[in-house]
Design a protein around this motif. Structure first.
Motif, PDB file in Angstrom:
ATOM      1  N   ILE A 126      -4.876  -3.965 -17.688  1.00 15.46           N
ATOM      2  CA  ILE A 126      -6.090  -4.771 -17.469  1.00 15.46           C
ATOM      3  C   ILE A 126      -5.788  -5.942 -16.548  1.00 15.46           C
ATOM      4  N   GLU A 127      -4.682  -6.602 -16.811  1.00 16.13           N
ATOM      5  CA  GLU A 127      -4.342  -7.797 -16.020  1.00 16.13           C
ATOM      6  C   GLU A 127      -3.915  -7.387 -14.619  1.00 16.13           C
ATOM      7  N   GLN A 144     -12.133  -8.929  -8.954  1.00 18.52           N
ATOM      8  CA  GLN A 144     -12.347  -7.501  -8.776  1.00 18.52           C
ATOM      9  C   GLN A 144     -12.708  -6.870 -10.115  1.00 18.52           C
ATOM     10  N   ARG A 145     -13.544  -5.870 -10.057  1.00 20.22           N
ATOM     11  CA  ARG A 145     -13.892  -5.172 -11.297  1.00 20.22           C
ATOM     12  C   ARG A 145     -12.823  -4.146 -11.616  1.00 20.22           C
ATOM     13  N   VAL A 146     -12.449  -4.063 -12.865  1.00 21.26           N
ATOM     14  CA  VAL A 146     -11.465  -3.067 -13.279  1.00 21.26           C
ATOM     15  C   VAL A 146     -12.205  -1.776 -13.563  1.00 21.26           C
ATOM     16  N   ALA A 147     -11.653  -0.675 -13.062  1.00 22.74           N
ATOM     17  CA  ALA A 147     -12.220   0.641 -13.336  1.00 22.74           C
ATOM     18  C   ALA A 147     -13.714   0.648 -13.079  1.00 22.74           C
ATOM     19  N   PHE A 148     -14.050   0.303 -11.829  1.00 23.29           N
ATOM     20  CA  PHE A 148     -15.459   0.172 -11.459  1.00 23.29           C
ATOM     21  C   PHE A 148     -16.153   1.515 -11.659  1.00 23.29           C
ATOM     22  N   LEU A 207      -5.700   1.798  -9.968  1.00 18.72           N
ATOM     23  CA  LEU A 207      -6.480   2.582 -10.916  1.00 18.72           C
ATOM     24  C   LEU A 207      -7.833   2.969 -10.334  1.00 18.72           C
ATOM     25  N   GLU A 208      -8.436   2.016  -9.610  1.00 18.65           N
ATOM     26  CA  GLU A 208      -9.792   2.277  -9.110  1.00 18.65           C
ATOM     27  C   GLU A 208      -9.805   3.501  -8.223  1.00 18.65           C
ATOM     28  N   ARG A 231     -10.784  -8.410 -13.053  1.00 12.80           N
ATOM     29  CA  ARG A 231      -9.388  -8.683 -12.742  1.00 12.80           C
ATOM     30  C   ARG A 231      -9.348  -9.987 -11.972  1.00 12.80           C
ATOM     31  N   LEU A 265      -9.655   6.683 -10.105  1.00  8.52           N
ATOM     32  CA  LEU A 265     -10.904   7.044 -10.789  1.00  8.52           C
ATOM     33  C   LEU A 265     -11.935   7.543  -9.787  1.00  8.52           C
TER      34      LEU A 265
END
Lengths: 586, 733, 419
Positions: free
Chosen positions: A553-554, B727-731, A491-492, B716, A495
């Motif tokens: 999320i997980e 780790q950060r989600v959707a940083f 996802l990162e 995460r 984005l």
């Protein structure tokens, strides 16, 4: 068993009488047919219409017409109430058909029919399990059914695609063996409830025993009535259609060997097993544990078989055969399956007939030539079109108009597809889609060179300057990538790319921002960023982005874009976004 | 519109009585407190006085400081009235929207019905199998080799599915009404988990309301053959095809096609995007069982236009939205999510905010009631009316001498008439613009923009610095900015017959409005005499004119110029800004911030922001003063998050814990004296940390906070490869 | 009419013989060292001196294990009328211990006219079984457990086998357990606790030798001279059979057939086909019948599949083959299409079709199971990216192309020259 058998027969016969006469006194017949003398008196004239070809067909036909022609409720209900299921429901029914008719109705299947007849053998002769196989739509099922209609022997048909697991298969077989009929009265319930093969075998033994006794008693009677010519015999045949599907059930660990061994397990000589599969026996070797049944092979139709098949029940034989002469050969190079060709040929034949005033004419040579020249342009497009969508009349007109304007409809369609997007998507979703496409198209290592602060435009130039050798292997690697299909990405990354794209797209977008800064069309970056995840989910729903793994999320979920390149290009064009600049390729 | 209704319900209390929200969001206050705070920080708090403060014109009303009992009381009464007014008003709008949508879909529905019937007859013509045959297990033996299922592909040209749920429900109702058996399955029934069995169960449940243990399609066959079910067609609607699992579908369709002779099922698929998606979902051997037919629903933009036309321009022309709001809605539609549902929801919110903010808006519903001869039950006591009238900025601006309700009444009527003119003008322009696909939405925004730009002689300088609205100024605006000028350009080189069509359509649309209609009459007459100039005496029959105008080029030019001048005239004289007419606040809602707040929650960033300055939200005295520095008394998760800000995408757990520990342990002594200061208000933490907290407890709190952040969805858990880092989600989102 | 009917009768007589294993194995059991007599001796001894026993019958499929057992049990039932009760289980049905015990209980109830309750639990059933064993032991009645597909019982926890054999340890009980399996190592599959309780008597069943099978054939095919059938017809028929047996061509087909698989079942299939080929006009068997039977049983499914393929599908197969030869790392639809395009570009073939058509052909091949996907994540990714592999050897493909009459010459060329 006999005790409850005889009234059945009696009632059946009364139905035939009833059909000949009126319904209500049929009911009276039912009432008074309990007494033995009535029974055999009835049987004597009752049996023919069930068991013999020739004159006594009339009463049955009247029943048919009665049952079918009358759509009003009461008669329908009467029909249901009138005939309880009898052994004759196991017969295919219909008017008896002679072997020659049978062979003539199935062009190019003479050998198979004869082989089957030989293997099924004369009346009351036991049979080893048969394994009928051949490609889809090669007439396996219908030939078997017609054959049983010809032989007039009871069979229990069950298709493994309709019965999608073993329980339903067992129960449907038992239903028809126990002569059980679902209805609103019994709440559409099954005769027996059985899930395990062991229970099934026990029930099957019981049911077959009853049935075979009935059949024996029947044939005794028919012998007594000196009409063994068309007796139903003592044999019962179980037919398993679409047997290849069974391999997928519970990974076929038990069920396939069980069904193949059913004959030996039961060893009832009056039982015949017929397996119909569209794959050859060797595809079952994966799970051994049974002795092979006797194979019967149905090859695909040859070209002239197809010619005969399509020529069947056509209004204008000459015209259609000339049509087939034109069309059949090119299409046979692609596929020889009847059902696939059928739809195409139907619409194609309409095209073929367009220039004709009436389709009754016998085409002369030059007319054929003319028709062919008329058809020629369409053939190619039809060859390359696997799924043709028709329009309702109104839309039809429009398309015709456009066709007038642009010529070939297919070309037109593609043209339009390239032109603009047929469906509405929010800008945010579009950017997201593009970035997903890029993310799964480009290797992750290139991201920072593509999306640096300057929006990638000159990073391309930097990549230009590499040596040709590097270019070579780059290209090969890139092709490899394309072959492998879209890669996955977290996802990162999505984005990050999204943000880059949006920012890039919003600085240089001069003219439209110029035009409507008064209107301030662009809500700005933050505006687009605000609920990206929502958009992402809706993109996933539309199958544009495929989401692997579980919760977003997980544990790290990875996404993959599933859109074709031209769709991506379309979207990019609708945004005036320079997609090709960002694609990793030479 | 059904989907939008819940919003109204849950938003209504939030603006009417925020305090009970406070109650039901106790448990997870880290998540929600902020937003609710935001709500009653921005949107109307309790009591109308605060609301007046928020009223679009932020003018200092003289008597805002005394709050007498009477005030409060009639304030409550006022709320009651306002609420009722809103309800009645919105119900009207909603009904109009429903009608509009229904009209849009109607034609497609009729087509579908025709198609279904033709398919049904086709299946019938092959000869229905007899009763006994049809419920047997083996396929019917008739010569027809084809086993194709009739399939209707209803293409909803929108990626978002929300709008079309209602559409398909209506379709099924419609078909049922026309006497079909209709079953409706959704993608939930085609999930991989339940497999084919689940979807068959659903199918049977749809058609025959008895539930049986084993779902078998033969049940359906025997049901269909029973008492007269079989002279109605069977229709199965699957409303979102894209989401169905392809494996289940490719089991299901062959099964149906195997039974097609006995159960002539007619399928209707709702396809969100394109026909190709069907090709992608299904393998070819399944596709060959379908004989498809394509139906197009109206595209969402068309629907949007017709809704705007109906709601904002035609029907309830009294309520309108300001430029900013319109623009916001437009952008939201184009950029964020292109669903009508959200648009209508936004409209509803706007409407309700308007009613709750603007007490005089009661007049609107009153007027609406009078429109369709109901009793105006939303009458206000005149003195309150007067009071509010005083506060109206516009009224304050244009100096009116007398302060009676009379001029209110006539001013309002005048406002309404202006509005009518304006909207008709816009409609006319749109009719002209239709020929080159100009969206009413854009046009609407631009028209509003014009009026706003030319609004400034009333001198609220906050918007664009255009000096005054004399005609050439407006001209310049028209030239410079898009759509209207586009329309003009296009109209300049219309062929004459199109011109005549245009004029005709104007004639129809302006029927009610006198002023414009007269102008139109004059235009027509002049056009006629233009034709009359021609050598041949031709009437204004279009094709005549067309034929002639072909050979005489300059004449048609003249015609065009005439029409253009007319349109120019329209723009200049009738698209007068509403916001410079008195009492426009009554009808016009023009407050974007609230709408934005209500509409785009943007929860993730909110959470992060609130975590960063939690002390603003939970106003505890302990961490009041230095809001910048991290205090141990702050909530753990907020401390952790603000610490995490210092790290990048990956956060090393060990460092994190270290810094957390230091924060917790340092300036104990400060806390000591703070405890002395305020012993009565000590937080949970302080009690168990009166002594130096043990290592274990700190670790426990650390873990607790980490899990909290994880649950919020900002973190995460460590992966196999990097066990020491989270780790950060959707940083950066 | 009459002649037809007796030919018909002869035919159905032969068929019923073939379908009836007992009849087939009748002639085998006269010799003293045949499995029949061994088995019969063991069982009868264990019945007469009322002791427990357990035997394994091992041998390849279709070598008549269960048939011989049937014969023996039948004879024993005749000899010792009410001293035996037989319980039959099959590994295919009752490999699950729970339902196996249920079945045992059911059959016991059936034997002794007791009330059988479906709801009984595993323990109830096992206790019931032990009790019954005791009872029968006291009544000097031997219970014969026949466990077909014995190896399938051995998988899992083997609770059934254990409880059964454990119950047999007691003096009072009196039972014979007979396991039938086609796995020679069936007893190795047993757990230690079970194996220790198992007495390792094994009978090995070997497929019949050529002579035996010949004799079987003769035994099956020769009509009874003294029966309802007309005498001269029967004699004539048998003479014809003898001729066939003597015939050279027949001999070599027969050998070919039995070299492939010499088990009795296999032989019976052969005979069945031959008999069903017999035409009722003459009413006699001929060599041709056996020839046709041979050809109809000995099939080459892959080649048939190839015959069914359309030209386009052949193209795809050849392209895949070429990819294999080039040892490309992955072979999915895209790479195949690339190869296909290359072929088209280099040779200007007449049939070059659109991508989706080729995709359809590809799916056809998948359905024909000439090729298959090598990954198992089915519905997740779209077809054209999933890696696939050929299921036929290149030699088969060669052969198929040769056999395919209207096969374009270019394909042969592509096959021969690599790269």
């Amino acid at each position: 068993m006999d005790k409850e058998q005889t009234p059945k027969i009696a009632r059946r016969t009364t139905r035939s009488l009833a059909s000949a006469s009126t319904l209500d006194n049929a009911l009276t017949e039912v009432t008074n047919c309990a007494s033995p003398p009535a029974i055999n008196h009835l049987i004597v004239e009752g049996d023919p219409d069930v068991d013999r070809e020739g004159t006594p067909q009339i009463p049955r036909r009247t029943t048919r017409s009665l049952a079918s022609a009358s759509n009003s409720d009461n008669v329908a209900t009467k029909v249901t109430s009138i005939d309880p299921p009898t052994i004759n429901d196991l017969l295919v029914g219909g008017d008896p058909i002679s072997l020659d008719d049978l062979i003539s109705t199935f062009p190019g299947r003479r050998n198979q029919v004869l082989e089957l007849v030989r293997l099924l053998g004369p009346l009351n002769s036991p049979i080893l399990p048969l394994f009928v196989y051949g490609g889809p739509s090669t007439g396996k099922t219908s030939i078997i059914l017609q054959l049983f209609r010809h032989l007039n022997r009871p069979l229990v048909y069950s298709s493994c695609s309709t019965c999608y697991n073993q329980r339903i298969l067992f129960e449907s077989i038992l239903n028809s063996l126990f002569l059980h009929r679902k209805s609103a009265a019994n709440g559409y319930s099954n005769a027996k409830r059985c899930e395990r093969p062991s229970d099934f075998v026990n029930f099957l033994r019981e049911a077959l025993a009853n049935l075979i006794n009935n059949l024996k008693s029947n044939s005794e009677k028919s012998k007594s009535n000196k009409m063994e010519a068309r007796g139903t015999g003592n044999m019962v045949y179980l037919v398993f259609d679409n047997f290849h599907l069974v391999r997928e059930w519970d990974k076929s660990s038990t069920i396939v060997p069980f069904l193949f061994n059913l004959y030996d397990l039961l060893n009832i000589p009056e039982l015949g097993l017929i397996f119909i599969s569209s794959t050859s026996p060797d595809t079952y070797y994966a799970n051994m544990g049974y002795v092979e049944p006797v194979p019967v092979f149905f090859p695909d139709y040859t070209e002239d078989n197809l010619h005969q098949i399509f020529l069947r029940n056509q209004a204008n034989q000459k015209l259609y055969s000339s049509f087939l002469d034109v069309v059949l050969r090119p299409f046979c190079r692609i596929t020889r399956q009847v059902d696939e060709l059928f739809a195409t040929f139907k619409s194609l034949f309409e095209k073929y007939c367009e220039p004709l005033s009436d389709n009754g004419v016998v085409p002369s040579e030059d007319m054929k030539r003319r028709l062919f020249s008329h058809l020629k342009p369409h053939i190619g497009s039809y060859l390359n079109e696997i799924f043709k969508v028709s329009f309702p009349p109104s839309l039809e007109l429009e398309t015709h108009k456009e066709t007038k304007r642009k010529g070939n409809p297919k070309k037109l369609e593609r043209y339009e597809e390239i032109e603009e997007l047929e469906f509405h998507m929010s800008t945010c979703a579009k950017y997201l889609l593009i970035s997903a496409f890029l993310a799964s198209r480009n290797p992750a290592t290139l991201d920072d060179s593509l999306f640096d602060s300057t929006g990638g435009s000159n990073s391309r130039k930097r990549k230009r300057k590499t040596s040709t050798k590097v270019q070579e292997q780059k290209q090969s690697a890139e092709e490899e990538l394309l072959m492998k299909g879209p890669g996955t990405f977290p996802l990162e990354r999505l984005l990050a790319i999204f943000q880059c794209i949006v920012s890039v797209a919003e600085d240089p977008s001069d003219e439209e921002d110029q035009r409507n800064d008064g209107l301030g069309i662009h809500g700005g970056n933050g505006g687009l960023m605000s609920d990206v995840l929502l958009q992402l989910s809706s993109l996933c729903n539309a199958n544009f982005i495929i989401k692997g793994g579980s919760c977003a999320i997980e544990g790290s979920t990875r996404y993959r874009s599933a859109i074709s390149e031209d769709l991506a290009l379309k979207v990019a064009r609708s945004l005036k976004f320079p997609l090709s600049k960002y694609l990793y390729r030479r | 519109m059904a989907p939008s209704s819940p919003i109204g319900d849950d938003l209504l209390p939030s603006s009417m009585a925020p305090q009970n929200i406070e109650n039901n969001i106790k448990p997870f206050y880290v998540l929600h407190k902020a937003s609710s705070q935001g709500k009653d920080r921005k949107s109307a708090g309790q009591g109308k006085k605060r609301r007046r403060k928020e009223a679009p014109s932020s003018l200092q009303s003289p008597k805002k400081h005394e709050g007498s009992i009477a005030e409060e009381h009639d304030g409550h009464h006022l709320h009651q009235l306002q609420f009722e007014a809103f309800c009645s008003f919105w119900s009207k709008i909603e009904s109009t929207i429903k009608d509009v949508l229904r009209n849009i879909n109607g034609s497609v529905f009729d087509e579908i019905l025709q198609w279904v019937m033709s398919c049904f007859n086709a299946t019938r013509s092959t000869g229905e199998p007899s009763f006994a045959n049809s419920i047997r297990s083996f396929p019917v033996l008739n010569g027809s080799t084809t086993r194709q299922l009739f399939t209707g592909l209803v293409i909803t040209k929108n990626m978002e599915f929300v709008d079309d749920i209602l559409t398909f429900e209506e379709l099924s109702l419609f078909l049922k009404h026309q006497g079909c058996h209709v079953g409706m399955l959704s993608s939930l029934d085609f999930s991989v988990k339940n497999g084919i069995a689940g979807c068959l169960k659903a199918l049977l449940r749809e058609f025959m309301d008895t539930t049986m243990d084993s779902a078998d399609i033969s049940n359906l066959a025997s049901w269909y053959r029973e008492q007269g079910n079989y002279n109605k067609p069977l229709v199965l609607i699957i409303n979102d095809l894209e989401r169905c699992s392809r494996t289940v579908l490719s089991d299901f369709i062959p099964m149906l096609s195997e039974w097609v002779n006995r159960v002539p099922m007619i399928l209707i698929f709702g396809v969100l995007t394109t026909v190709d998606s069907l090709r992608n979902i299904l393998p070819s051997h399944v596709l060959h069982h379908l004989c498809p037919c394509k139906f197009m629903l109206g595209s969402p933009t068309d629907r949007m236009d017709s809704i705007i036309e109906a709601v904002l321009l035609k029907h309830c022309a009294i309520f309108s939205i300001g430029y900013k709001v319109a623009l916001f809605l437009r952008n939201n539609f184009l950029n964020k999510d292109g669903t009508l549902t959200s648009f209508i929801r936004a409209l509803k919110i706007a409407c309700m905010l308007h009613f709750s903010v603007e007490p005089l808006s009661l007049i609107l519903s009153q007027a609406l009631a009078e429109e369709d001869q109901e009793d105006g039950k939303f009458a206000l006591p005149p003195d309150t009316v007067l009071k509010y009238v005083h506060e109206l900025p516009s009224r304050a601006r244009n100096q009116m001498a007398d302060e009676t309700g009379r001029n209110l009444a006539q001013g309002f009527s005048n406002l309404v008439s202006v509005k009518k003119l304006w909207s008709t003008a816009v409609l006319c322009l749109h009719q002209a613009g239709k020929y080159n696909r100009i969206r009413l939405l854009d046009l609407f925004c631009e028209a509003l923009f014009l009026s706003k730009a030319s609004d400034c002689h009333v001198g609220n300088g906050n918007d664009s610095g255009l000096p005054s609205s004399n005609s050439n100024q407006q001209r310049s605006i028209i030239q410079e900015c898009g759509y209207i000028s586009q329309i003009f350009r296009k109209v300049r080189d219309f062929p004459p017959e199109m011109l005549f069509q245009l004029v005709k359509s104007w004639e129809i649309s302006t029927a009610g409005v006198v002023e414009i209609h007269d102008k139109l009459k004059t235009l027509q007459s002049s056009l006629r005499c233009e034709d009359g100039k021609r050598p041949t005496k031709s009437t204004d029959s279009k094709k005549e004119a067309a034929r002639i105008s072909l050979n005489s080029e300059k004449d048609s030019r003249i015609l065009n110029s005439l029409v253009v001048t007319f349109m120019n005239d329209l723009v200049r004289s009738f698209m007068r800004p509403i916001s410079c007419t008195p009492f426009h606040e009554i009808s016009c809602f023009n407050d974007v911030e609230k709408l934005q707040l209500a509409l785009t929650g943007d929860p993730r960033s909110r959470i992060q922001v609130d975590l960063l300055n939690s002390n603003k939200i939970l106003q505890c005295s302990c961490c009041k003063k230095s809001s910048s520095a991290l205090l141990p008394s702050m909530h753990d998760s907020s401390i952790m998050y603000s610490l995490a800000e210092e790290h990048g995408d990956l956060i090393n757990l060990h460092d994190w814990f270290k810094s957390f520990k230091t924060i917790i342990l340092d300036h104990k002594n400060k806390r000591k004296q703070k405890l002395k200061l305020s012993p009565h208000k000590r937080k949970r933490k302080d009690t168990n940390e009166s002594s130096d907290p043990s290592e274990a407890s700190i670790q426990a709190r650390f873990c607790n906070a980490v899990t909290e952040l994880q649950i919020i969805g900002l973190l995460r858990m460590p992966s196999k490869r990097r066990p020491d880092c989270v780790q950060r989600v959707a940083f950066g989102l | 009419m009459g002649r037809e009917s007796h030919k018909m009768k002869a035919l159905s007589l032969l068929r019923s013989r073939i379908c009836d294993p007992k009849f087939i194995f009748k002639p085998l059991h006269d010799s003293p060292d045949s499995n029949y007599s061994k088995l019969k001796f063991m069982m009868s001894s264990s019945i007469t001196e009322a002791c427990n026993n357990s035997i394994l019958l091992l041998g390849p499929r279709g070598s008549g294990k269960s048939a011989v057992l049937e014969l023996v049990v039948g004879d024993l039932l005749v000899e010792y009328p009410d001293m035996i009760s037989v319980i039959k289980l099959s590994g295919l049905l009752h490999s699950d211990d729970n339902c196996a015990l249920k079945e045992v209980a059911r059959q016991l109830c059936l034997e002794h006219q007791l009330q059988f309750s479906k709801a009984a639990s595993f323990d109830d059933n096992s206790q019931f079984m032990v009790a019954m064993l005791k009872e029968c032991g006291l009544a000097h009645k031997t219970i014969v457990f026949i466990l077909d597909e014995f190896d399938l019982f051995a998988q899992g926890k083997q609770r059934l086998l254990y409880s059964l054999l454990d119950a047999m340890q007691s003096i009072t009980s009196q039972a014979v357990v007979i396991g039938i399996s086609c796995r020679m190592d069936a007893d190795q599959l047993l757990e230690k606790r079970v194996r220790s309780r198992f007495s390792h008597r094994k009978l090995l069943f070997l497929p019949p030798s050529m002579e035996d099978s010949k004799s079987i054939l003769e035994h099956v095919m020769s009509l009874p001279v003294d029966s309802s059938l007309p005498h001269d017809y029967a004699v004539e028929f048998n003479r014809k059979v003898q001729d066939i047996l003597a015939d050279r061509r027949f001999k070599e087909t027969f050998n070919k057939y039995l070299n492939f698989d010499s088990s009795v079942k296999h032989l019976l299939r052969f005979l069945f086909c031959a008999v069903s080929c017999m035409d009722l006009q003459t009413g006699f068997l001929t060599c041709e019948n056996f020839e046709t039977a041979f050809s109809s049983i000995m099939r080459q499914p892959k080649l048939e599949c190839l015959k069914n393929c359309s030209i386009l599908e052949l193209y795809i197969l050849v392209c895949m083959k070429r990819l294999e030869v080039k040892e490309q790392t992955l072979c999915n639809f895209n790479s195949i299409m690339k190869e296909y395009k290359n072929v088209h570009d280099s040779f200007r073939t007449s049939d070059y079709y659109a991508r989706n058509v080729c995709l359809k052909a590809f799916e056809h091949l998948i359905n024909r199971e000439l090729i298959c996907f090598t990954d198992n994540r089915g519905h997740s990714s779209s077809v054209e990216f999933r890696p696939a592999k050929l299921l036929i050897s290149s030699s088969e493909l060669h052969q198929g192309l040769k056999a395919y009459h209207s096969c374009p010459a270019i394909l042969h060329k592509l096959m021969d020259r690599e790269g």
